[in-house]
Write a protein that holds these residues in place. Structure first.
Motif, PDB file in Angstrom:
ATOM      1  N   THR A 190       5.049   8.951  -8.018  1.00 53.48           N
ATOM      2  CA  THR A 190       4.241   8.343  -9.053  1.00 53.48           C
ATOM      3  C   THR A 190       3.679   7.194  -8.101  1.00 53.48           C
ATOM      4  N   LYS A 191       4.474   6.501  -7.038  1.00 49.13           N
ATOM      5  CA  LYS A 191       3.589   5.634  -6.070  1.00 49.13           C
ATOM      6  C   LYS A 191       2.631   6.106  -5.397  1.00 49.13           C
ATOM      7  N   SER A 247       6.802   1.048   2.782  1.00 53.57           N
ATOM      8  CA  SER A 247       5.484   1.315   1.769  1.00 53.57           C
ATOM      9  C   SER A 247       5.247   0.276   0.856  1.00 53.57           C
ATOM     10  N   PHE A 248       6.338  -0.329   0.283  1.00 56.22           N
ATOM     11  CA  PHE A 248       6.030  -1.356  -0.582  1.00 56.22           C
ATOM     12  C   PHE A 248       5.510  -2.624   0.197  1.00 56.22           C
ATOM     13  N   SER A 253       5.721   6.375   2.445  1.00 52.31           N
ATOM     14  CA  SER A 253       6.231   7.025   1.041  1.00 52.31           C
ATOM     15  C   SER A 253       6.355   8.332   1.171  1.00 52.31           C
ATOM     16  N   VAL A 276      -0.468   6.357  -7.295  1.00 58.03           N
ATOM     17  CA  VAL A 276      -1.402   5.124  -7.169  1.00 58.03           C
ATOM     18  C   VAL A 276      -1.820   4.687  -5.675  1.00 58.03           C
ATOM     19  N   VAL A 284       8.873   8.065  -6.362  1.00 62.62           N
ATOM     20  CA  VAL A 284       7.929   8.072  -5.061  1.00 62.62           C
ATOM     21  C   VAL A 284       6.539   8.668  -5.241  1.00 62.62           C
ATOM     22  N   PHE A 321       1.960  -1.943   0.923  1.00 59.93           N
ATOM     23  CA  PHE A 321       1.156  -1.935  -0.311  1.00 59.93           C
ATOM     24  C   PHE A 321       0.777  -3.374  -0.728  1.00 59.93           C
TER      25      PHE A 321
END
Length: 148
Positions: free
Chosen positions: A27-28, A121-122, A79, A31, A25, A125
């Motif tokens: 790391t995401k 979140s995905f 996230s 990004v 999470v 995104f």
């Protein structure tokens, strides 16, 4: 409340999977914040250009950038909520084991909500990526149609 070393070791073993999830999470989030920074930078450039000479193309791109920034902000919020909930899961694992409180249902519920936040979140995104890709394709097609 006599806590044994083996009990603490067992709880740490249980907490390893959520900790790895928390790393993912984080790391995401990196990004997403990088994408947001690039959107903000491009927005500033276009706003400066619009001040100099109004242009419909700049306005259209700005609208796309505003939409993208909203989607990225929502993905960041989801996230972050996921990360917070995972931290609560880890804390409750330790609390439940050290105090013998029956927190199983709360831990499971928090984990489910964390997964909902991660899925959300995905989704946001992915929507942002699709919009960016579509705009890039449209710009490419427009550049091919313009005479040189």
């Amino acid at each position: 409340m006599n806590i044994q070393i083996s009990d603490i070791g067992h709880v740490i073993q249980l907490a390893i999977a959520p900790v790895f999830l928390l790393t993912g999470v984080a790391t995401k989030l990196t990004v997403l914040t990088n994408r947001l920074a690039r959107i903000i930078d491009r927005t500033r450039v276009l706003e400066d250009r619009l001040k100099v000479s109004p242009n419909a193309e700049f306005s259209a791109e700005l609208e796309t950038l505003y939409t993208r920034s909203h989607l990225v902000n929502t993905a960041i919020a989801s996230s972050t909520a996921c990360g917070l909930l995972v931290c609560l899961v880890i804390a409750m694992l330790f609390l439940g084991d050290t105090t013998n409180l029956p927190l199983d249902q709360y831990i499971a519920g928090l984990f489910v909500f964390a997964m909902i936040g991660l899925i959300s979140s995905f989704v946001y995104f992915l929507r942002e990526v699709f919009i960016a890709s579509r705009f890039m394709r449209m710009q490419h097609l427009l550049s091919l149609q313009q005479p040189r």
